[in-house]
Design a protein around this motif. Structure first.
Motif, PDB file in Angstrom:
ATOM      1  N   PRO A 150      -1.757 -58.437  72.050  1.00  9.75           N
ATOM      2  CA  PRO A 150      -1.545 -59.282  70.865  1.00  9.75           C
ATOM      3  C   PRO A 150      -2.845 -59.888  70.326  1.00  9.75           C
ATOM      4  O   PRO A 150      -3.027 -60.010  69.119  1.00  9.75           O
ATOM      5  CB  PRO A 150      -0.593 -60.383  71.362  1.00  9.75           C
ATOM      6  CG  PRO A 150       0.094 -59.786  72.538  1.00  9.75           C
ATOM      7  CD  PRO A 150      -0.914 -58.867  73.165  1.00  9.75           C
ATOM      8  N   TYR A 151      -3.762 -60.268  71.237  1.00  8.26           N
ATOM      9  CA  TYR A 151      -5.052 -60.805  70.806  1.00  8.26           C
ATOM     10  C   TYR A 151      -5.817 -59.741  70.022  1.00  8.26           C
ATOM     11  O   TYR A 151      -6.418 -60.035  68.977  1.00  8.26           O
ATOM     12  CB  TYR A 151      -5.860 -61.255  72.026  1.00  8.26           C
ATOM     13  CG  TYR A 151      -7.111 -62.030  71.700  1.00  8.26           C
ATOM     14  CD1 TYR A 151      -7.132 -63.412  71.812  1.00  8.26           C
ATOM     15  CD2 TYR A 151      -8.285 -61.392  71.291  1.00  8.26           C
ATOM     16  CE1 TYR A 151      -8.285 -64.141  71.529  1.00  8.26           C
ATOM     17  CE2 TYR A 151      -9.433 -62.107  71.004  1.00  8.26           C
ATOM     18  CZ  TYR A 151      -9.434 -63.480  71.120  1.00  8.26           C
ATOM     19  OH  TYR A 151     -10.572 -64.193  70.835  1.00  8.26           O
ATOM     20  N   LEU A 152      -5.791 -58.511  70.516  1.00  2.89           N
ATOM     21  CA  LEU A 152      -6.447 -57.402  69.823  1.00  2.89           C
ATOM     22  C   LEU A 152      -5.857 -57.228  68.429  1.00  2.89           C
ATOM     23  O   LEU A 152      -6.592 -57.045  67.451  1.00  2.89           O
ATOM     24  CB  LEU A 152      -6.299 -56.117  70.639  1.00  2.89           C
ATOM     25  CG  LEU A 152      -6.884 -54.839  70.055  1.00  2.89           C
ATOM     26  CD1 LEU A 152      -8.401 -54.949  69.891  1.00  2.89           C
ATOM     27  CD2 LEU A 152      -6.524 -53.644  70.943  1.00  2.89           C
ATOM     28  N   ALA A 153      -4.546 -57.289  68.313  1.00  2.00           N
ATOM     29  CA  ALA A 153      -3.889 -57.155  67.011  1.00  2.00           C
ATOM     30  C   ALA A 153      -4.337 -58.264  66.061  1.00  2.00           C
ATOM     31  O   ALA A 153      -4.686 -57.999  64.905  1.00  2.00           O
ATOM     32  CB  ALA A 153      -2.371 -57.165  67.178  1.00  2.00           C
ATOM     33  N   LEU A 154      -4.350 -59.507  66.554  1.00  2.00           N
ATOM     34  CA  LEU A 154      -4.766 -60.628  65.709  1.00  2.00           C
ATOM     35  C   LEU A 154      -6.240 -60.545  65.323  1.00  2.00           C
ATOM     36  O   LEU A 154      -6.608 -60.828  64.185  1.00  2.00           O
ATOM     37  CB  LEU A 154      -4.502 -61.956  66.426  1.00  2.00           C
ATOM     38  CG  LEU A 154      -3.044 -62.364  66.573  1.00  2.00           C
ATOM     39  CD1 LEU A 154      -2.920 -63.590  67.475  1.00  2.00           C
ATOM     40  CD2 LEU A 154      -2.426 -62.651  65.209  1.00  2.00           C
ATOM     41  N   ALA A 155      -7.083 -60.163  66.274  1.00  2.00           N
ATOM     42  CA  ALA A 155      -8.525 -60.127  66.026  1.00  2.00           C
ATOM     43  C   ALA A 155      -8.939 -59.007  65.078  1.00  2.00           C
ATOM     44  O   ALA A 155      -9.958 -59.124  64.388  1.00  2.00           O
ATOM     45  CB  ALA A 155      -9.280 -59.984  67.349  1.00  2.00           C
ATOM     46  N   THR A 156      -8.177 -57.933  65.038  1.00  2.00           N
ATOM     47  CA  THR A 156      -8.573 -56.772  64.229  1.00  2.00           C
ATOM     48  C   THR A 156      -7.701 -56.565  62.993  1.00  2.00           C
ATOM     49  O   THR A 156      -8.034 -55.747  62.143  1.00  2.00           O
ATOM     50  CB  THR A 156      -8.496 -55.485  65.065  1.00  2.00           C
ATOM     51  OG1 THR A 156      -7.146 -55.292  65.507  1.00  2.00           O
ATOM     52  CG2 THR A 156      -9.446 -55.549  66.249  1.00  2.00           C
ATOM     53  N   GLY A 157      -6.571 -57.264  62.911  1.00  2.00           N
ATOM     54  CA  GLY A 157      -5.658 -57.037  61.801  1.00  2.00           C
ATOM     55  C   GLY A 157      -4.758 -55.823  62.002  1.00  2.00           C
ATOM     56  O   GLY A 157      -4.051 -55.406  61.082  1.00  2.00           O
ATOM     57  N   MET A 158      -4.765 -55.254  63.191  1.00  2.00           N
ATOM     58  CA  MET A 158      -3.880 -54.128  63.486  1.00  2.00           C
ATOM     59  C   MET A 158      -2.447 -54.622  63.602  1.00  2.00           C
ATOM     60  O   MET A 158      -2.210 -55.791  63.907  1.00  2.00           O
ATOM     61  CB  MET A 158      -4.248 -53.483  64.839  1.00  2.00           C
ATOM     62  CG  MET A 158      -5.574 -52.819  64.932  1.00  2.00           C
ATOM     63  SD  MET A 158      -5.786 -52.194  66.655  1.00  2.00           S
ATOM     64  CE  MET A 158      -7.403 -51.473  66.545  1.00  2.00           C
ATOM     65  N   THR A 159      -1.501 -53.714  63.404  1.00  2.00           N
ATOM     66  CA  THR A 159      -0.123 -54.037  63.764  1.00  2.00           C
ATOM     67  C   THR A 159      -0.041 -54.038  65.289  1.00  2.00           C
ATOM     68  O   THR A 159      -0.933 -53.512  65.970  1.00  2.00           O
ATOM     69  CB  THR A 159       0.863 -52.987  63.211  1.00  2.00           C
ATOM     70  OG1 THR A 159       0.619 -51.738  63.872  1.00  2.00           O
ATOM     71  CG2 THR A 159       0.731 -52.841  61.697  1.00  2.00           C
ATOM     72  N   PHE A 160       1.049 -54.590  65.814  1.00  2.00           N
ATOM     73  CA  PHE A 160       1.204 -54.581  67.266  1.00  2.00           C
ATOM     74  C   PHE A 160       1.246 -53.147  67.800  1.00  2.00           C
ATOM     75  O   PHE A 160       0.657 -52.848  68.838  1.00  2.00           O
ATOM     76  CB  PHE A 160       2.465 -55.344  67.691  1.00  2.00           C
ATOM     77  CG  PHE A 160       2.592 -55.448  69.183  1.00  2.00           C
ATOM     78  CD1 PHE A 160       1.877 -56.393  69.891  1.00  2.00           C
ATOM     79  CD2 PHE A 160       3.411 -54.575  69.884  1.00  2.00           C
ATOM     80  CE1 PHE A 160       1.977 -56.478  71.277  1.00  2.00           C
ATOM     81  CE2 PHE A 160       3.517 -54.648  71.269  1.00  2.00           C
ATOM     82  CZ  PHE A 160       2.806 -55.599  71.954  1.00  2.00           C
ATOM     83  N   GLY A 161       1.912 -52.256  67.092  1.00  2.00           N
ATOM     84  CA  GLY A 161       1.981 -50.851  67.511  1.00  2.00           C
ATOM     85  C   GLY A 161       0.611 -50.195  67.540  1.00  2.00           C
ATOM     86  O   GLY A 161       0.292 -49.440  68.468  1.00  2.00           O
ATOM     87  N   GLN A 162      -0.201 -50.474  66.526  1.00  2.00           N
ATOM     88  CA  GLN A 162      -1.561 -49.923  66.503  1.00  2.00           C
ATOM     89  C   GLN A 162      -2.398 -50.496  67.649  1.00  2.00           C
ATOM     90  O   GLN A 162      -3.170 -49.778  68.288  1.00  2.00           O
ATOM     91  CB  GLN A 162      -2.225 -50.236  65.162  1.00  2.00           C
ATOM     92  CG  GLN A 162      -1.638 -49.496  63.986  1.00  2.00           C
ATOM     93  CD  GLN A 162      -2.144 -50.040  62.658  1.00  2.00           C
ATOM     94  OE1 GLN A 162      -2.441 -51.232  62.517  1.00  2.00           O
ATOM     95  NE2 GLN A 162      -2.250 -49.154  61.672  1.00  2.00           N
ATOM     96  N   ALA A 163      -2.238 -51.805  67.901  1.00  2.00           N
ATOM     97  CA  ALA A 163      -2.988 -52.432  68.994  1.00  2.00           C
ATOM     98  C   ALA A 163      -2.569 -51.862  70.343  1.00  2.00           C
ATOM     99  O   ALA A 163      -3.411 -51.633  71.219  1.00  2.00           O
ATOM    100  CB  ALA A 163      -2.797 -53.945  68.965  1.00  2.00           C
ATOM    101  N   ALA A 164      -1.279 -51.609  70.517  1.00  2.00           N
ATOM    102  CA  ALA A 164      -0.813 -51.004  71.768  1.00  2.00           C
ATOM    103  C   ALA A 164      -1.358 -49.594  71.919  1.00  2.00           C
ATOM    104  O   ALA A 164      -1.766 -49.184  73.021  1.00  2.00           O
ATOM    105  CB  ALA A 164       0.715 -50.995  71.817  1.00  2.00           C
ATOM    106  N   ALA A 165      -1.411 -48.838  70.825  1.00  2.00           N
ATOM    107  CA  ALA A 165      -1.948 -47.476  70.883  1.00  2.00           C
ATOM    108  C   ALA A 165      -3.440 -47.477  71.191  1.00  2.00           C
ATOM    109  O   ALA A 165      -3.938 -46.576  71.872  1.00  2.00           O
ATOM    110  CB  ALA A 165      -1.678 -46.750  69.563  1.00  2.00           C
TER     111      ALA A 165
END
Length: 197
Positions: A150-165
């Motif tokens: 989730p931190y990665l998603a917030l820090a990069t603007g990715m969706t949660f699915g993109q961050a998980a991938a």
């Protein structure tokens, strides 16, 4: 003969590996500093993952081993020292980075929580058999991802699915290998200690 065996069982009940070193404040300080340094050194064993801002590194494995071997309190302090020193500029996060603005900093925060949880479980004997160690390492890894992705998603603007991938899927095989190493190392260490006791 039975009286000699009883103290060894009593000594090991509710202990973690670090408790087998004679107790002192200097010991605890050395273990905390050593745990932070080990995590920082292991983080330098890193390989970039194409398409991901998160590299494969040895820091998660080290963080889980530190928590398990030192216990919850010292494990937390070791990973807190690692995080605070890295935020202050010590270049010992993965790929010799530092600071808290990087997208992968959430994994460092997750390691802090994971080391505490696995340390608490180790005090209950979760590192003394292969299967229990596997469960402990799996839970620790899940905690790291539960904070890091989730931190990665917030820090990069990715969706949660993109961050998980980008920040979870590419690391699952490596995590399985790290868990296998821990499954061999930790129960073996306890067996060796039992023979000496």
């Amino acid at each position: 003969m039975s009286t000699a065996a009883a103290p060894a069982r009593t000594l090991r009940a509710g202990t973690v590996l670090a408790d087998l070193i004679p107790s002192s404040r200097a010991r605890d300080i050395a273990l905390v500093v050593g745990g932070a340094a080990l995590t920082g050194l292991a983080a330098q064993l890193s390989v970039p993952v194409p398409g991901s801002p998160v590299p494969v590194s040895g820091q998660t494995f080290a963080a889980l081993l530190v928590g398990t071997a030192l216990g919850a309190r010292r494990g937390f302090l070791a990973l807190a020292l690692y995080a605070v020193a890295g935020m202050a500029g010590v270049p010992w996060f993965a790929e010799a980075s530092s600071g808290y603005g990087m997208p992968s900093f959430g994994y460092v925060l997750g390691m802090l929580l994971a080391a505490t949880v696995v340390g608490s479980l180790a005090r209950r004997g979760a590192d003394r058999s292969v299967l229990r160690t596997a469960g402990t390492m799996a839970l620790g890894s899940a905690i790291i991802y539960a904070v890091g992705v989730p931190y990665l998603a917030l820090a990069t603007g990715m969706t949660f699915g993109q961050a998980a991938a980008a920040g979870l899927t590419p690391f699952l095989i490596g995590d399985a290998l790290k868990a296998a190493l821990a499954m061999g190392a930790l129960p073996t260490a306890w067996k060796l200690v039992g023979r000496k006791g």
